[in-house]
Write an enzyme that holds these catalytic residues in place. Structure first.
Site, PDB file in Angstrom:
ATOM      1  N   GLU A 267      49.085  41.425  39.568  1.00 37.10           N
ATOM      2  CA  GLU A 267      49.324  40.064  40.080  1.00 37.10           C
ATOM      3  C   GLU A 267      50.821  39.785  40.229  1.00 37.10           C
ATOM      4  O   GLU A 267      51.620  40.158  39.367  1.00 37.10           O
ATOM      5  CB  GLU A 267      48.699  39.052  39.118  1.00 37.10           C
ATOM      6  CG  GLU A 267      48.873  37.599  39.523  1.00 37.10           C
ATOM      7  CD  GLU A 267      48.341  36.639  38.462  1.00 37.10           C
ATOM      8  OE1 GLU A 267      48.216  35.447  38.762  1.00 37.10           O
ATOM      9  OE2 GLU A 267      48.059  37.096  37.332  1.00 37.10           O
ATOM     10  N   LYS A 324      43.711  33.156  45.584  1.00 31.79           N
ATOM     11  CA  LYS A 324      43.030  32.803  44.340  1.00 31.79           C
ATOM     12  C   LYS A 324      42.321  31.460  44.491  1.00 31.79           C
ATOM     13  O   LYS A 324      42.902  30.486  44.970  1.00 31.79           O
ATOM     14  CB  LYS A 324      44.049  32.746  43.194  1.00 31.79           C
ATOM     15  CG  LYS A 324      43.438  32.517  41.814  1.00 31.79           C
ATOM     16  CD  LYS A 324      44.513  32.565  40.740  1.00 31.79           C
ATOM     17  CE  LYS A 324      43.926  32.382  39.343  1.00 31.79           C
ATOM     18  NZ  LYS A 324      44.969  32.420  38.302  1.00 31.79           N
ATOM     19  N   CYS A 378      43.420  37.323  37.891  1.00 34.20           N
ATOM     20  CA  CYS A 378      43.640  36.837  36.522  1.00 34.20           C
ATOM     21  C   CYS A 378      42.491  35.995  35.974  1.00 34.20           C
ATOM     22  O   CYS A 378      41.411  36.496  35.668  1.00 34.20           O
ATOM     23  CB  CYS A 378      44.966  36.084  36.467  1.00 34.20           C
ATOM     24  SG  CYS A 378      45.567  35.764  34.789  1.00 34.20           S
TER      25      CYS A 378
END
Length: 503
Positions: A267, A324, A378
């Site tokens: 990330e 995301k 994440c």
């Protein structure tokens, strides 16, 4: 374990001593979480909490006990939450204890509500199991959800994990509370039913290893290179260190006598916005040669900023993009910021560039001959429901993350454990690239086949395991477990009413 008089003695103590015991038992229950993995202590501590609940003199005492015990549980299980505030101690260190205590006290209300509902339904064992399982389900949804450190996670490093392919995370939660109530029945009441339930749970535990599929890898399985630069959070965005970490990843991508089929960076591993990243992408392409690369970075679209994942072709062009979707409240955005902006309250709206904006929910991206990937960034790996939102079944899960925020004690290990649970639930292998670790290749049974340890820079090539057929949980989700539990609860309530003597 405890004698029948244990609860009476504790309930007879002065308030501060009684509360200390509730708090301590909650913390003891948290020792089943990673990295400790002491799940028998979790079962024993919950059984003692149940004993206290059964002898609570009134609803107020039961509520308070549940809230205090829950606070103790979350304060230990989520102790890593202080780590982000220690990245810049001078500015944010003072917030750490307030963040830990505040979050723990909030999440403990789910425990308090569980005891309250169970008490309202008669206080029986079935009511307690159902109330807590439903409460944990709600914890994963309300206010964007935060299902981290669910009580069922204590089974992740045991054979019981394999049953998540059938019943998902809620099934593991129900089994945990069933084991604790059965232990209480066996010891405190010496009832045969407690021993019978524990025997059944022991059978599930032992057969978990038998139903786990062997790690299957095709002879021509793609080789995936996991790149781990090991950039501590306090140095990650330091202008003097940024080129060091970026060059390290280029070096790892180019290393080795044989070339992998895919290279994965973690990330935000590309230190510039996608809008200005052409030189960086060309450097990555040169280092990777003809190998496609997946990496994380940020991008701007008008005034909105996104935490993104890109797949790069052999010439460095972007072939797939994923933004995301499930953002961290207060970490990546301020809840209701866009709504408040309608009323002139500015400075917190993601649509105006204050925090990240969310991408579309549920995506599958194509990675050529390697197959279809279900991308996650994440925090998204914490939510089982987000993986089920994809419009089609992928060949594997692709997770990039930066766990440097979580410290080195418990957070990274808990995050990895939840990734293993997601693989079992879906029956899919997972590629997991983490900035500081733990990067890993995970098979559909949740086993780690290859990994790089926490806090170590390096790379590793790992074959991609084959997926399983869609699991029962991947097909039907949580609703059947909740329906069965509610049916059992309804039957128990009706039976208890029928057994009451007429007035």
């Amino acid at each position: 374990m405890a004698q029948p008089g244990f609860a009476s003695r504790v309930n007879g103590l002065r308030g501060v001593y009684r509360i200390s015991i509730w708090l301590g038992l909650g913390a003891l229950a948290a020792l089943g979480q990673a990295p400790w993995g002491l799940w028998p202590l979790t079962i024993a501590a919950l059984a003692l909490i149940i004993a206290l609940f059964r002898q609570a003199p009134d609803m107020r005492r039961a509520l308070l006990m549940g809230w205090v015990a829950g606070t103790g549980y979350f304060m230990l299980a989520l102790s890593w939450i202080v780590e982000p505030f220690l990245v810049d101690v001078a500015r944010h260190g003072w917030m750490a204890p307030f963040a830990l205590i505040g979050l723990s006290a909030y999440l403990a209300f789910y425990w308090a509500a569980g005891f309250a509902v169970a008490r309202a339904l008669g206080g029986g064992s079935v009511a307690l199991i159902v109330a807590f399982t439903v409460g944990e389900s709600l914890r994963g949804y309300l206010f964007t959800g935060f299902p981290w450190a669910q009580i069922g996670h204590v089974w992740i490093d045991t054979p019981m994990l394999q049953w998540a392919a059938f019943a998902g995370p809620l099934g593991l939660i129900a089994v945990t509370w069933a084991a604790a109530t059965a232990l209480w029945h066996l010891v405190a009441r010496r009832q045969v039913i407690g021993g019978g339930v524990l025997a059944g749970i022991a059978a599930l535990y032992l057969t978990g290893a038998l139903i786990a599929p062997a790690t299957a890898t095709a002879t021509d399985a793609p080789k995936v290179r996991l790149v781990q630069p090991n950039a501590p959070q306090h140095e990650k965005w330091d202008p003097a260190m940024i080129p060091i970490f970026f060059d390290r990843q280029l070096e790892f991508s180019a290393a080795g006598d044989t070339r992998p089929d895919l290279i994965v960076w973690p990330e935000t591993s590309i230190p510039v916005l996608l809008n200005n990243a052409e030189p960086a992408l060309e450097a990555i392409s040169d280092a990777a040669g003809e190998v496609p690369v997946v990496a994380g970075l940020q991008r701007l679209d008008g005034s909105q900023i996104y935490n993104s994942l890109v797949a790069l072709g052999a010439d460095g062009t972007v072939t797939s993009l994923y933004d995301k979707h499930h953002l961290v409240p207060f970490g990546e955005f301020v809840p209701f910021g866009n709504f408040m902006a309608r009323f002139g309250i500015a400075g917190i709206a993601a649509q105006d560039g204050h925090g990240f904006s969310a991408g579309p929910r549920g995506r599958v991206i194509e990675l050529g001959d390697i197959g279809k990937a279900l991308p996650l960034i994440c925090y998204e790996s914490v939510f089982a429901r987000d993986l089920r939102a994809a419009p089609e079944r992928a060949d594997f899960i692709l997770l990039i993350t930066n766990d440097a925020w979580f410290g080195k004690i418990s957070g990274p290990y808990q995050h990895l454990a939840q990734a293993r649970l997601r693989s079992v639930e879906q029956g899919l292998p997972m590629i997991r690239a983490a900035n500081t670790g733990i990067s890993a290749m995970i098979d559909p049974a949740g086993r780690i086949t290859h990994s790089l340890p926490l806090g170590q820079a390096g790379w590793i090539d790992a074959p991609l395991p084959l997926p399983r057929p869609p699991t029962l949980y991947a097909r039907i989700g949580d609703l059947p477990v909740l329906a069965v539990l509610l049916l059992i609860l309804g039957g128990t309530v009706l039976r208890n009413r029928a057994q009451r003597p007429p007035r």
